[in-house]
Scaffold this active site. Sequence first.
Site, PDB file in Angstrom:
ATOM      1  N   LYS A 267       0.839  -1.203   0.000  1.00 13.91           N
ATOM      2  CA  LYS A 267       0.000   0.000   0.000  1.00 13.91           C
ATOM      3  C   LYS A 267       0.873   1.252   0.000  1.00 13.91           C
ATOM      4  O   LYS A 267       2.002   1.214   0.487  1.00 13.91           O
ATOM      5  CB  LYS A 267      -0.861   0.030   1.277  1.00 13.91           C
ATOM      6  CG  LYS A 267      -1.991  -0.967   1.298  1.00 13.91           C
ATOM      7  CD  LYS A 267      -2.806  -0.828   2.572  1.00 13.91           C
ATOM      8  CE  LYS A 267      -3.973  -1.789   2.592  1.00 13.91           C
ATOM      9  NZ  LYS A 267      -4.958  -1.598   1.518  1.00 13.91           N
ATOM     10  N   ARG A 341     -10.445 -11.374   2.132  1.00 13.64           N
ATOM     11  CA  ARG A 341     -11.291 -12.441   1.598  1.00 13.64           C
ATOM     12  C   ARG A 341     -10.619 -13.808   1.745  1.00 13.64           C
ATOM     13  O   ARG A 341     -11.277 -14.827   1.907  1.00 13.64           O
ATOM     14  CB  ARG A 341     -11.656 -12.114   0.143  1.00 13.64           C
ATOM     15  CG  ARG A 341     -10.484 -12.018  -0.778  1.00 13.64           C
ATOM     16  CD  ARG A 341     -10.780 -11.253  -2.073  1.00 13.64           C
ATOM     17  NE  ARG A 341     -10.766  -9.803  -1.891  1.00 13.64           N
ATOM     18  CZ  ARG A 341     -10.999  -8.928  -2.859  1.00 13.64           C
ATOM     19  NH1 ARG A 341     -11.288  -9.336  -4.076  1.00 13.64           N
ATOM     20  NH2 ARG A 341     -10.966  -7.636  -2.626  1.00 13.64           N
TER      21      ARG A 341
END
Length: 486
Positions: A267, A341
Amino acid sequence: MEVNLKTGRFEEVETGALAVLSFEGEPDAAVDAATKGWLKELYESGEFSGKSCQTALLHRPAGFRAKRLLVVGGGKTEEFTPAEMRKAASLASRTLQAKKVSRIAFAPGDGHATAEFVSAAVEGAILGAFEPDRYKTDSKKDEKPLEAFSLVGSADLRGVVEQARILAEAQNFTRLIANEPANLLTPADLAKHARETAAEFGLECEVLDQDRMRQLGMGALLGVAQGSAEPPALIVLRYVPEKAAGSDHLALVGKGVTFDTGGVSIKPADGMEKMKYDMCGGAAVLGAMRAIAQRKPPVRITALIPAVENMVGAKAQRPGDIVTTMNGKTVEVLNTDAEGRLILIDAITYALQLGCTHLVDAATLTGSVVIALGHHRTGVYTNNDPFVAKVLAAAERQGEKMWRMPMDSEYKEQLKTCFADLANIGTRWGGSITAAWFIREFVADKPWVHLDIAGTAYLDDAKPWMAKGPTGVAVRTFVDLVTNWT
Ligand code: BES
Ligand code: ZN
Ligand code: ZN
């Protein structure tokens, strides 16, 4: 904070500050009469008009035993809902705590003495007093937190006040845990909090370690965890009711990424510190279980919190890696930042193995949901209309704003890859929906609701009624859902 009920007239309540409501247009008649026209004069002065979030403070109000009187604007009478009440009470406790008042009382007014309004008022007062300052050594020296809150109302509201206290304290517990920095809250620390909560409130707790996860074949969860020096933990908390209303068994699953660097698909540095909040779903599940253990709803509930740290390092998983999930499906990890996920699906597969019949998960899952809904509503995704209706009704009752998102099968196409059964990301477009579809591929057609709380789990800036940082979103919805299960 001590929370109690005080019966009798509000003028008679002995406290540091008594908070009351007054609405737009008309000064509250009871307060105006008690203050012998002070409130009307205040309205006439133009300094206060009853708008939402306005406050006015009077010291040594004549005829009152309280040391101060705080009038809080309720906005338009016809638009005043329990959610507005929660905000008003929260604003009152925040305002008074900032003024170092240690004991406060709140009189909701005759028109708002129902269970819904009173519950919201008590919750608001407790939520408003939460400050995320536990590591500030200077403020700790001279600033005392609010010590006592009294709800002024009739004796039959005692139970309501108690239940509201349980709920709001659970939500503040979630906020406290969620706000812990990642150096002080590793997956093992989160597990410790779960064990302590279980011991204190009477739940069963089991923590699956890395070896057990390997035995179970949780390749997706382990793939995310492998880049961190901190071992992962799959936290399982069990609540079994004394008298179950049926054979339903709900799984509450919460994303517990204690820090999300993005992994090798790293990120940007700007704002990365907020990724300590990437376990807000897990913290919400833990907080909800704390309240559930005390409220004892009639349905069996198992909480599952996959806790990992998503790091970069020599052992970290790479884009293109293919992992085998617990249910046997293979996943190509095209982006290591889509890790939520991956950990959720193995936790969900385990929940199914434990016999769960219904699944609800909460996760700070995607930036996309924030693009879609901003910070105002949680995205809701489901494979089951009646079940999502129940969850949305609970959210509505609790004033937690949510919005059901579409799940047309076209979105699922984006997850196709020729190298494995599924890719862990789709395109940039509709990213929160493809993320939901990814999870849906693992729920085996069990009624399932997914809450993407990436936009609602924490505030980037304080609101007049709530501190900056974690909001504890989803705790109230979860607890309401199970309380009204049948
Ligand atoms: N934890 C983030 C999602 C997130 C973003 C939470 C902003 C709170 C605020 C998640 O793990 C993530 O990085 N998702 C990616 C997915 C993408 C790579 C497909 C995202 O949303 O950018
Ligand atoms: Zn990520
Ligand atoms: Zn994440």
